[in-house]
Design a protein around this motif. Structure first.
Motif, mmCIF file in Angstrom:
data_model
loop_
_atom_site.group_PDB
_atom_site.id
_atom_site.type_symbol
_atom_site.label_atom_id
_atom_site.label_comp_id
_atom_site.label_asym_id
_atom_site.label_seq_id
_atom_site.Cartn_x
_atom_site.Cartn_y
_atom_site.Cartn_z
ATOM 1 N N GLY A 65 17.935 64.888 57.196
ATOM 2 C CA GLY A 65 18.281 65.420 58.525
ATOM 3 C C GLY A 65 17.077 66.026 59.235
ATOM 4 N N LYS A 66 15.880 65.622 58.831
ATOM 5 C CA LYS A 66 14.667 66.154 59.492
ATOM 6 C C LYS A 66 14.733 65.916 60.996
ATOM 7 N N GLY A 67 15.090 64.682 61.361
ATOM 8 C CA GLY A 67 15.125 64.311 62.787
ATOM 9 C C GLY A 67 16.155 65.137 63.547
ATOM 10 N N ALA A 83 8.043 62.361 65.652
ATOM 11 C CA ALA A 83 8.492 61.792 64.379
ATOM 12 C C ALA A 83 7.680 60.535 64.104
ATOM 13 N N THR A 84 6.899 60.555 63.027
ATOM 14 C CA THR A 84 6.055 59.381 62.776
ATOM 15 C C THR A 84 6.911 58.147 62.456
ATOM 16 N N GLY A 85 8.112 58.346 61.882
ATOM 17 C CA GLY A 85 9.004 57.203 61.648
ATOM 18 C C GLY A 85 9.351 56.526 62.976
ATOM 19 N N VAL A 88 6.402 54.532 64.172
ATOM 20 C CA VAL A 88 6.309 53.271 63.420
ATOM 21 C C VAL A 88 7.323 52.263 63.972
ATOM 22 N N ARG A 89 8.557 52.716 64.222
ATOM 23 C CA ARG A 89 9.584 51.794 64.718
ATOM 24 C C ARG A 89 9.249 51.296 66.126
ATOM 25 N N GLU A 90 8.656 52.181 66.944
ATOM 26 C CA GLU A 90 8.247 51.732 68.290
ATOM 27 C C GLU A 90 7.171 50.658 68.180
ATOM 28 N N GLY A 109 10.385 49.955 51.902
ATOM 29 C CA GLY A 109 10.486 51.394 51.642
ATOM 30 C C GLY A 109 9.152 52.036 51.300
ATOM 31 N N LYS A 110 8.054 51.302 51.538
ATOM 32 C CA LYS A 110 6.727 51.847 51.196
ATOM 33 C C LYS A 110 6.171 52.676 52.344
ATOM 34 N N LEU A 111 5.083 53.382 52.074
ATOM 35 C CA LEU A 111 4.429 54.153 53.131
ATOM 36 C C LEU A 111 3.386 53.299 53.839
ATOM 37 N N ASP A 139 7.662 65.604 62.395
ATOM 38 C CA ASP A 139 8.748 65.206 61.499
ATOM 39 C C ASP A 139 8.281 63.944 60.764
ATOM 40 N N GLY A 140 8.139 64.052 59.450
ATOM 41 C CA GLY A 140 7.702 62.886 58.663
ATOM 42 C C GLY A 140 6.193 62.776 58.532
ATOM 43 N N PHE A 141 5.476 63.771 58.958
ATOM 44 C CA PHE A 141 4.019 63.831 58.795
ATOM 45 C C PHE A 141 3.653 65.284 58.553
ATOM 46 N N PRO A 142 2.843 65.603 57.556
ATOM 47 C CA PRO A 142 2.196 64.705 56.601
ATOM 48 C C PRO A 142 3.121 64.318 55.455
ATOM 49 N N ARG A 143 2.843 63.156 54.889
ATOM 50 C CA ARG A 143 3.667 62.621 53.819
ATOM 51 C C ARG A 143 2.848 62.307 52.564
ATOM 52 N N THR A 144 1.567 62.538 52.657
ATOM 53 C CA THR A 144 0.696 62.396 51.476
ATOM 54 C C THR A 144 -0.264 63.590 51.511
ATOM 55 N N ASN A 146 -3.405 63.404 51.304
ATOM 56 C CA ASN A 146 -4.518 63.040 52.193
ATOM 57 C C ASN A 146 -4.163 63.354 53.654
ATOM 58 N N GLN A 147 -2.939 63.017 54.071
ATOM 59 C CA GLN A 147 -2.517 63.332 55.451
ATOM 60 C C GLN A 147 -2.497 64.850 55.663
ATOM 61 N N ALA A 148 -2.040 65.599 54.657
ATOM 62 C CA ALA A 148 -1.988 67.065 54.797
ATOM 63 C C ALA A 148 -3.399 67.620 54.955
ATOM 64 N N GLU A 231 14.141 53.202 46.795
ATOM 65 C CA GLU A 231 12.673 53.085 46.727
ATOM 66 C C GLU A 231 12.018 54.198 47.562
ATOM 67 N N ARG A 232 12.581 54.486 48.745
ATOM 68 C CA ARG A 232 12.009 55.555 49.595
ATOM 69 C C ARG A 232 12.099 56.908 48.883
ATOM 70 N N LEU A 233 13.232 57.120 48.182
ATOM 71 C CA LEU A 233 13.369 58.389 47.445
ATOM 72 C C LEU A 233 12.334 58.459 46.317
HETATM 73 N N1 LIG Z 1 3.574 59.981 57.635
HETATM 74 C C1 LIG Z 1 3.840 58.722 57.241
HETATM 75 N N2 LIG Z 1 3.021 58.079 56.376
HETATM 76 C C2 LIG Z 1 3.265 56.822 55.986
HETATM 77 N N3 LIG Z 1 4.322 56.098 56.385
HETATM 78 C C3 LIG Z 1 5.182 56.689 57.247
HETATM 79 C C4 LIG Z 1 4.997 58.020 57.713
HETATM 80 N N4 LIG Z 1 5.991 58.328 58.569
HETATM 81 C C5 LIG Z 1 6.780 57.253 58.625
HETATM 82 N N5 LIG Z 1 6.310 56.253 57.823
HETATM 83 C C6 LIG Z 1 6.907 54.911 57.627
HETATM 84 O O1 LIG Z 1 8.070 54.801 58.441
HETATM 85 C C7 LIG Z 1 9.251 54.672 57.616
HETATM 86 C C8 LIG Z 1 10.402 55.408 58.264
HETATM 87 O O2 LIG Z 1 10.081 56.779 58.357
HETATM 88 P P1 LIG Z 1 11.180 57.883 58.670
HETATM 89 O O3 LIG Z 1 11.960 57.465 59.861
HETATM 90 O O4 LIG Z 1 10.491 59.195 58.716
HETATM 91 O O5 LIG Z 1 12.164 57.746 57.445
HETATM 92 P P2 LIG Z 1 12.780 58.664 56.327
HETATM 93 O O6 LIG Z 1 14.232 58.575 56.622
HETATM 94 O O7 LIG Z 1 12.390 57.902 55.080
HETATM 95 O O8 LIG Z 1 12.258 60.058 56.349
HETATM 96 C C9 LIG Z 1 8.826 55.194 56.253
HETATM 97 O O9 LIG Z 1 9.600 54.674 55.198
HETATM 98 C C10 LIG Z 1 7.387 54.711 56.189
HETATM 99 O O10 LIG Z 1 7.312 53.331 55.919
#
Ligand SMILES: Nc1ncnc2c1ncn2[C@@H]1O[C@H](COP(=O)(O)OP(=O)(O)O)[C@@H](O)[C@H]1O
Length: 286
Positions: A65-67, A83-85, A88-90, A109-111, A139-144, A146-148, A231-233
């Motif tokens: 529920g981050k979003g 939201a970086t997700g 990515v979708r855009e 489900g990879k990064l 929201d969704g950043f940083p996720r590694t 390295n990103q942090a 896989e995402r989990l």
């Molecule tokens: N900070 C990030 N680093 C790498 N990949 C990302 C990042 N943010 C989003 N993504 C990519 O976008 C996908 C969807 O992200 P998001 O909508 O945040 O989904 P989630 O529901 O897994 O939190 C991720 O599974 C990943 O592939």
């Protein structure tokens, strides 16, 4: 990502640095202080949170529920929800140069590479800066790690909210998630009633149903299938869990166990953020 040159990487990171530090350094808007830093200044957040000096991060597993909560807080505080997700979708939808590669990564489900994410984030910040935005909830950043570290190298994050929920509930939530293709609204068809386990209480969440006009326009995200969510989990535990410790060790992490759906969780989150009075004042003024 191989297609992104090292030069582009460096220039995007330096752009991130410029954008973020200009938001921090503006004299008319002194830096915002989080109420959760070791020596909190509770007054700042109550004085004028609408000044845009919120530099927060939302962490948490897929589907937590981050979003939802980040965007509600952004509406309340008047800062952009980044939201970086979504970025990515855009990019995927734009059929741009990276869309094919991105679709394979996301649907497994990879990064996405740190390089490409920083580049997308930099572009988003540039567009926001042009519109006069300041402050943000990421929201969704940083996720590694390295990103942090990249983020820490360019700006001070005030507060990191770590949203937490049981893994079985996360899976159900992801599978129930639906998005309206017209208004972009996020809904959830799952009716969750998970029994208590290992001394933890049970959890119930009512479905978050769309209004009738959205009903026929709902779609499911291509990465919200059982295999991909698992896989995402897994990736979250491997790559993103260490980011929690990164911020915990810096005294910036606020742990928040979601007690249920939005009606139960939202007031408790505001309370944890010391914003409950603020919301009341906002509604009274509206
Ligand atoms: N900070 C990030 N680093 C790498 N990949 C990302 C990042 N943010 C989003 N993504 C990519 O976008 C996908 C969807 O992200 P998001 O909508 O945040 O989904 P989630 O529901 O897994 O939190 C991720 O599974 C990943 O592939």
């Amino acid at each position: 990502m191989a297609a992104v040159s090292r030069l582009a990487k460096l220039s995007s990171i330096s752009y991130l640095r410029r954008c973020l530090s200009s938001a921090v350094a503006s004299e008319s808007n002194p830096p915002y202080t989080s109420p959760f830093l070791p020596k909190p200044d509770y007054n700042l957040i109550h004085k004028d949170p609408k000044n845009g000096h919120v530099q927060w991060v939302f962490l948490g597993c897929p589907g937590v529920g981050k979003g939802t909560y980040a965007s509600r807080l952004c509406n309340l505080l008047g800062v952009p929800h980044i939201a970086t997700g979504d970025l990515v979708r855009e990019e995927l939808a734009s059929s741009g140069p990276f869309s094919q590669q991105l679709s394979e990564i996301v649907n497994q489900g990879k990064l996405v590479s740190d390089e490409l994410i920083v580049s997308l984030l930099s572009k988003r910040l540039q567009a926001g800066e042009a519109k006069g935005e300041s402050g943000f909830i990421l929201d969704g950043f940083p996720r590694t790690i390295n990103q942090a570290e990249i983020l820490e190298g360019v700006t001070d994050i005030d507060l990191v909210v770590n949203l937490k929920l049981r893994e079985d509930v996360l899976l159900e939530k992801c599978l129930g998630r639906r998005i309206c293709s017209e208004c972009g609204g996020n809904f959830n068809l799952a009716s969750i009633n998970a029994k208590g386990e290992n001394g933890n209480p049970g959890i119930s969440m009512a479905p978050l149903l769309p209004p009738p006009q959205c009903m026929s326009k709902l779609f499911t995200r291509s990465d919200d299938t059982e295999t991909v969510v698992k896989e995402r989990l897994h990736i979250y535990n491997e790559k993103s869990r260490p980011v929690e410790e990164f911020y915990r060790s810096r005294g910036k992490l606020l742990e928040f166990d979601l007690p249920g759906g939005i009606p139960e969780s939202w007031p408790k989150l505001l309370e944890a953020l010391n914003l409950n009075d603020y919301e009341e004042k906002q509604s009274a003024a509206a």
